[in-house]
Design an enzyme around this catalytic site. Sequence first.
Site, PDB file in Angstrom:
ATOM      1  N   LEU A   1      40.158  40.896  46.147  1.00 16.62           N
ATOM      2  CA  LEU A   1      39.118  39.923  46.452  1.00 16.62           C
ATOM      3  C   LEU A   1      39.690  38.541  46.188  1.00 16.62           C
ATOM      4  O   LEU A   1      40.516  38.362  45.289  1.00 16.62           O
ATOM      5  CB  LEU A   1      37.880  40.129  45.565  1.00 16.62           C
ATOM      6  CG  LEU A   1      37.030  41.389  45.790  1.00 16.62           C
ATOM      7  CD1 LEU A   1      35.868  41.401  44.806  1.00 16.62           C
ATOM      8  CD2 LEU A   1      36.515  41.469  47.216  1.00 16.62           C
ATOM      9  N   ASP A   2      39.254  37.558  46.967  1.00 20.52           N
ATOM     10  CA  ASP A   2      39.673  36.187  46.720  1.00 20.52           C
ATOM     11  C   ASP A   2      39.274  35.773  45.309  1.00 20.52           C
ATOM     12  O   ASP A   2      38.297  36.285  44.747  1.00 20.52           O
ATOM     13  CB  ASP A   2      39.003  35.228  47.711  1.00 20.52           C
ATOM     14  CG  ASP A   2      39.382  35.514  49.149  1.00 20.52           C
ATOM     15  OD1 ASP A   2      40.444  36.125  49.370  1.00 20.52           O
ATOM     16  OD2 ASP A   2      38.615  35.116  50.045  1.00 20.52           O
ATOM     17  N   LYS A   3      39.999  34.835  44.757  1.00 20.08           N
ATOM     18  CA  LYS A   3      39.691  34.324  43.420  1.00 20.08           C
ATOM     19  C   LYS A   3      38.242  33.871  43.322  1.00 20.08           C
ATOM     20  O   LYS A   3      37.556  34.126  42.324  1.00 20.08           O
ATOM     21  CB  LYS A   3      40.628  33.152  43.091  1.00 20.08           C
ATOM     22  CG  LYS A   3      40.344  32.473  41.763  1.00 20.08           C
ATOM     23  CD  LYS A   3      41.283  31.294  41.539  1.00 20.08           C
ATOM     24  CE  LYS A   3      40.965  30.568  40.236  1.00 20.08           C
ATOM     25  NZ  LYS A   3      41.863  29.402  40.017  1.00 20.08           N
TER      26      LYS A   3
ATOM     27  N   ARG B   1      34.944  34.199  55.273  1.00 22.16           N
ATOM     28  CA  ARG B   1      34.915  32.746  55.120  1.00 22.16           C
ATOM     29  C   ARG B   1      35.363  32.052  56.397  1.00 22.16           C
ATOM     30  O   ARG B   1      34.746  31.081  56.860  1.00 22.16           O
ATOM     31  CB  ARG B   1      35.809  32.345  53.941  1.00 22.16           C
ATOM     32  CG  ARG B   1      35.352  32.939  52.626  1.00 22.16           C
ATOM     33  CD  ARG B   1      36.429  32.878  51.560  1.00 22.16           C
ATOM     34  NE  ARG B   1      36.763  31.502  51.203  1.00 22.16           N
ATOM     35  CZ  ARG B   1      37.711  31.189  50.322  1.00 22.16           C
ATOM     36  NH1 ARG B   1      38.425  32.148  49.743  1.00 22.16           N
ATOM     37  NH2 ARG B   1      37.953  29.934  50.032  1.00 22.16           N
TER      38      ARG B   1
END
Length: 233
Positions: free
Chosen positions: A54-56, A166
């Site tokens: 997962l993205d930060k 996103r």
Amino acid sequence: IDKPSGLITHPSRFVESQYDVANTVSVSAWVLKHTPSVWGVGEYANRPGIVHRLDKETSGLMVIVKNQKMFAHVKDQFKSRKTEKQYITLAHGVIEEDSGVLDFEIAMGKDGKMAARPKVRQVNLQTVRTLQKGKDAVTEYEVMQRFAGYTLVRAKPRTGRTHQIRVHFFAYNHPLVGDPVYVNKKIQHARDRKLGRLFLHSHKLAFSDLMGEQCNFESKLPPELTSFIDKLT
């Protein structure tokens, strides 16, 4: 596990020793602290037991496996798109359609950011100079609730491209609230800065175990996200 926002999934690939990985601020370090035996499971030393990332800035569900057999089994499900992934996000603007599919191709832009490439149905002299091939990317979405200037959305990525949700919503002209990278300055509000994080949460995750049994997990929205929504109503 239920990853908090602001925590990276794993350190860079140059961090290879167990000691060095364990001393980073990452999901990898957390995994080694709680289950040291997972060291060596997976494809890369800096990602012990980690099947996907997962993205930060994103919070929510991730799956960590404890042995190589399960790693290969779950990894194959991600590659063959047999897992079920659902995210809850808040987008800027009011999305009129109750549901839809975003299928812009995604490629790395010149600035290092991922960029969506609208599909060109017909190549001609006007499009051939700017045509740039990207990777197929598909995100299904359903509107959960509409507010003044915002839309709460359930997003289901059918592919696993970097920053896919996103990038897709940014290209759709409905950037996600709190996104520090894919920003439309004309749309972004002061409320984004007050939230202090990206409004994107891995809400549901489903896959099968080695016995073929379906494993279903669900994570509620963190308090800071529910509080943000409450202020919109």
